[in-house]
Design an enzyme around this catalytic site. Sequence first.
Site, PDB file in Angstrom:
ATOM      1  N   GLY A  79      -6.021 -53.880 -20.046  1.00 28.38           N
ATOM      2  CA  GLY A  79      -5.160 -53.828 -21.228  1.00 28.38           C
ATOM      3  C   GLY A  79      -4.718 -52.377 -21.395  1.00 28.38           C
ATOM      4  O   GLY A  79      -5.554 -51.454 -21.366  1.00 28.38           O
ATOM      5  N   ASP A  93       2.735 -53.244 -21.027  1.00 32.63           N
ATOM      6  CA  ASP A  93       2.074 -52.138 -20.332  1.00 32.63           C
ATOM      7  C   ASP A  93       2.964 -50.907 -20.273  1.00 32.63           C
ATOM      8  O   ASP A  93       2.479 -49.787 -20.148  1.00 32.63           O
ATOM      9  CB  ASP A  93       1.679 -52.562 -18.921  1.00 32.63           C
TER      10      ASP A  93
HETATM   11  O1  MRU Z   1      -3.924 -56.402 -15.908  1.00 32.62           O
HETATM   12  P1  MRU Z   1      -4.254 -56.268 -17.367  1.00 32.62           P
HETATM   13  O2  MRU Z   1      -5.235 -57.276 -17.841  1.00 32.62           O
HETATM   14  O3  MRU Z   1      -4.641 -54.854 -17.717  1.00 32.62           O
HETATM   15  O4  MRU Z   1      -2.881 -56.561 -18.083  1.00 32.62           O
HETATM   16  C1  MRU Z   1      -2.815 -56.519 -19.487  1.00 32.62           C
HETATM   17  C2  MRU Z   1      -1.495 -56.892 -20.020  1.00 32.62           C
HETATM   18  O5  MRU Z   1      -0.565 -57.171 -19.296  1.00 32.62           O
HETATM   19  C3  MRU Z   1      -1.333 -56.813 -21.489  1.00 32.62           C
HETATM   20  O6  MRU Z   1      -0.424 -57.780 -21.938  1.00 32.62           O
HETATM   21  C4  MRU Z   1      -0.808 -55.425 -21.850  1.00 32.62           C
HETATM   22  O7  MRU Z   1      -1.635 -54.437 -21.298  1.00 32.62           O
HETATM   23  C5  MRU Z   1      -0.708 -55.219 -23.301  1.00 32.62           C
HETATM   24  S1  MRU Z   1      -2.309 -55.066 -23.968  1.00 32.62           S
HETATM   25  C6  MRU Z   1      -2.260 -54.696 -25.587  1.00 32.62           C
END
Ligand code: MRU
Length: 361
Positions: free
Chosen positions: A54, A243
């Site tokens: 996240g 992200d």
């Molecule tokens: O691969 P991840 O689990 O880190 O991806 C997370 C996401 O895509 C979330 O939607 C994004 O980081 C927003 S979190 C508040």
Amino acid sequence: MKINGTYYRTIWCEEDQGHVSIIDQTRLPFAFKIATLTCLEDARDAIRDMLVRGAPLVGATAAYGMALAMRDDPSHEHLELAADLLFAARPTAVNLAWALERQKSALVNAEPAERSALAYQVAAEICDEDVALCESIGEHGLTLIEAMAERKPGETIHILTHCNAGWLATVDWGTALSPIYKAFDTGIPVHVWVDETRPRNQGAYLSAYELGQHGVPHTVIVDNVGGHLMQHGLVDMCLVGTDRTTRTGDVCNKIGTYLKALAAHDNQVPFYVCAPSPSIDLTLADGLREIPIEQRAREEVSHITGLDAQGNLTHVEILPTHSGVRNDAFDVTPSRYVTALVTEKGVIEANEAAIQAAFME
Ligand code: MRU
């Protein structure tokens, strides 16, 4: 947020030794385990291997990684090495670079003897700020859910979310799930469609877990169902995280977000992206061409983890061993498919003028 009645943040610092504690998200929802980060390399591994994930939580962990590095060796060479090592852990979420830049600009002119204490202080500030940003996004997003509830008095508001942009993805509250917690807590009847989010199942494993801990009604769906639900009027709005969002409003988020945005557009379902300012990259104008998309391991696609009939955690292969795999972890949704961005400054249009007005001082 609470786990079985006890308040937790997703990351915190043990005062006595300076060690950093995290919730090991690779074990959820099957086991709740705290992991301890004792050195720079532990922080790098936790980000790379997704014990934390996240965008905002990746940034917070990188900030504490710098603190662990400065505690062990506050030299200028080690400062640069630590920032480079952490930066290489995951490429897409801009929060990582943002947190490292913030640490570097605070530390670079400090005396080596002061760097350790300063780095812990900056990391703690980043965490506290993240909680405040996410709570503010919750308040602004709540106004959208309230407006929807006024149009459907007494009816349940159905919200579709993708991946996990809840409190597990941040230090507390979450981004996309923060307005949902606020709405639930104020008594608005909400129900969440949770995309399972293959290959790592952040929806099925993490969003479902945390929504359940808070008591929010939710239903897990496989990733291909959302468009069908929208065609049948079963989704009132989509709320997702990001992200990295460009200054023009292009949104990079977990792979599959783009397809949900297309389906939402075709069915006139509002598609909102919850974006705290550290996730907005003001240096970029073209999300499709300029955002690096992380490519992850074959095993995430070829294998799946779950409980067997005896309740033992099992990791099984689901593909022919000779089959090739491609595993892009993120995609980019062009700004034209984004109804609005929900930021800590308010709900704004996903375009350069609105982002500039809100964030370019
Ligand atoms: O691969 P991840 O689990 O880190 O991806 C997370 C996401 O895509 C979330 O939607 C994004 O980081 C927003 S979190 C508040």
